[in-house]
Design a protein around this motif. Structure first.
Motif, mmCIF file in Angstrom:
data_model
loop_
_atom_site.group_PDB
_atom_site.id
_atom_site.type_symbol
_atom_site.label_atom_id
_atom_site.label_comp_id
_atom_site.label_asym_id
_atom_site.label_seq_id
_atom_site.Cartn_x
_atom_site.Cartn_y
_atom_site.Cartn_z
ATOM 1 N N ILE A 276 0.861 -1.183 0.000
ATOM 2 C CA ILE A 276 0.000 0.000 0.000
ATOM 3 C C ILE A 276 0.894 1.230 0.000
ATOM 4 O O ILE A 276 1.860 1.315 0.770
ATOM 5 C CB ILE A 276 -0.910 0.016 1.254
ATOM 6 N N LEU A 277 0.577 2.191 -0.853
ATOM 7 C CA LEU A 277 1.339 3.441 -0.847
ATOM 8 C C LEU A 277 0.388 4.624 -0.968
ATOM 9 O O LEU A 277 -0.765 4.490 -1.374
ATOM 10 C CB LEU A 277 2.396 3.445 -1.957
ATOM 11 N N TRP A 278 0.907 5.809 -0.587
ATOM 12 C CA TRP A 278 0.102 7.024 -0.660
ATOM 13 C C TRP A 278 1.018 8.231 -0.868
ATOM 14 O O TRP A 278 2.227 8.149 -0.683
ATOM 15 C CB TRP A 278 -0.745 7.198 0.598
ATOM 16 N N GLY A 279 0.412 9.325 -1.293
ATOM 17 C CA GLY A 279 1.145 10.556 -1.571
ATOM 18 C C GLY A 279 0.881 11.031 -2.985
ATOM 19 O O GLY A 279 0.588 10.240 -3.890
ATOM 20 N N ASP A 280 0.978 12.354 -3.203
ATOM 21 C CA ASP A 280 0.723 12.922 -4.518
ATOM 22 C C ASP A 280 1.722 12.399 -5.546
ATOM 23 O O ASP A 280 2.909 12.220 -5.262
ATOM 24 C CB ASP A 280 0.825 14.453 -4.457
#
Length: 292
Positions: A276-280
């Motif tokens: 799982i990853l996140w960020g613009d």
């Protein structure tokens, strides 16, 4: 506005957390708490590879299917909620004569016991002619669109040789099918769009299918060559940031199917994985998906 109300308003609407990621690569069930302020995540799942069958001496068997791969970049979440993460287990190669290999387990993300996304595990290698392990597929609920491929089908025995393991699915295509038993066959199929190549076969045990990495799409895996009656089979090469398979076991990476074996243990499949990853500006299959 009082100081207390300002603080409460901040707690209710915290700033988004910095870009990051989390990985789950050991089979089992986990509870992951979404960081506060996070509203959307990108998810990648690979199912476990199926185990190869074991025939009695002179009675060949099929290879296990590769695990499926599914990803999505727009999974809505809310900070502080708990998601259940299931990492698919590897299918175990049969250790008993004339027995089908174990199926690989699915990798899943669940909310309130409901599956959001699933990447299916590969089926176990079977004993009958024309029956290798099935490749893992995938699904989702709530009309959430998912992307990725299906695991390669395990190769089957045709009465003279063992079938190779299927390759794990790729980010944009299916894993390579395992080699069909028989000296007339050239070997396992190449993966499509990053899937691991299917394992090669020989009289004394077939190669495992290639696994797939979880750090973005890379070159497709190459199918293993057929072995002969005097040499071990070549394993399929893993897709993505791939490695060789480990002879009859599935690829060193995730989701490869195990090769079949007569008179010895079938190969084990590769474990599943969830990332799982996140960020613009970060999205699968290959946009800024490294660890930061």
């Amino acid at each position: 506005m009082t100081v207390v109300s300002i603080i409460m308003g901040f707690l209710d609407n915290p700033e988004p957390p910095p870009a990051s990621q989390v990985e789950f690569t050991v089979p089992g069930t986990y509870i992951w708490e979404v960081p506060r302020g996070l509203k959307s995540i990108s998810t990648l799942l690979v199912g476990g590879g199926g185990g190869g069958g074991r025939g009695s001496s002179g009675n060949e068997t099929g290879g296990g299917g590769g695990g499926g791969l599914r990803y999505n970049n727009t999974v809505e979440v809310y900070g502080g909620e708990s998601l259940t993460i299931v990492v698919g287990y590897a299918g175990t190669g049969s250790t008993v004569d004339n027995r089908t290999g174990g199926s690989g387990g699915p990798s899943q993300i669940l909310r309130d016991n409901n599956v959001i996304i699933e990447a299916g595990g590969g089926g176990g290698g079977q004993l009958t002619i024309g029956a290798g392990g099935t490749g893992g597929t995938g699904t989702s609920i709530d009309s959430l669109t998912v992307f990725g491929g299906n695991g390669g089908t395990g190769g089957y025995q045709n009465g003279t040789r063992n079938g190779g393991g299927g390759g794990a699915a790729g980010y944009s295509g299916n894993g390579g099918n395992g080699a069909i038993g028989g000296t007339a066959n050239p070997g396992g199929d190449d993966g499509q769009g990053g899937g691991g190549g299917g394992g090669g076969e020989s009289q004394f045990g077939a190669g495992g299918g290639g696994g797939v990495g979880i750090f973005g799409e890379g070159p497709s895996g190459t199918g293993g060559q057929n072995g002969t009656s005097t040499q071990a089979a070549f394993p399929g090469l893993g897709g993505s940031d791939g490695d060789d398979g480990n002879l009859r076991d599935g690829g060193i990476l995730y989701g490869g199917g195990g090769g079949g074996m007569d008179g010895g243990n079938g190969g084990n499949g590769g474990n599943g994985a969830v990332r799982i990853l996140w960020g613009d500006g970060r999205s699968f299959p290959s946009t800024n998906v490294g660890n930061i």
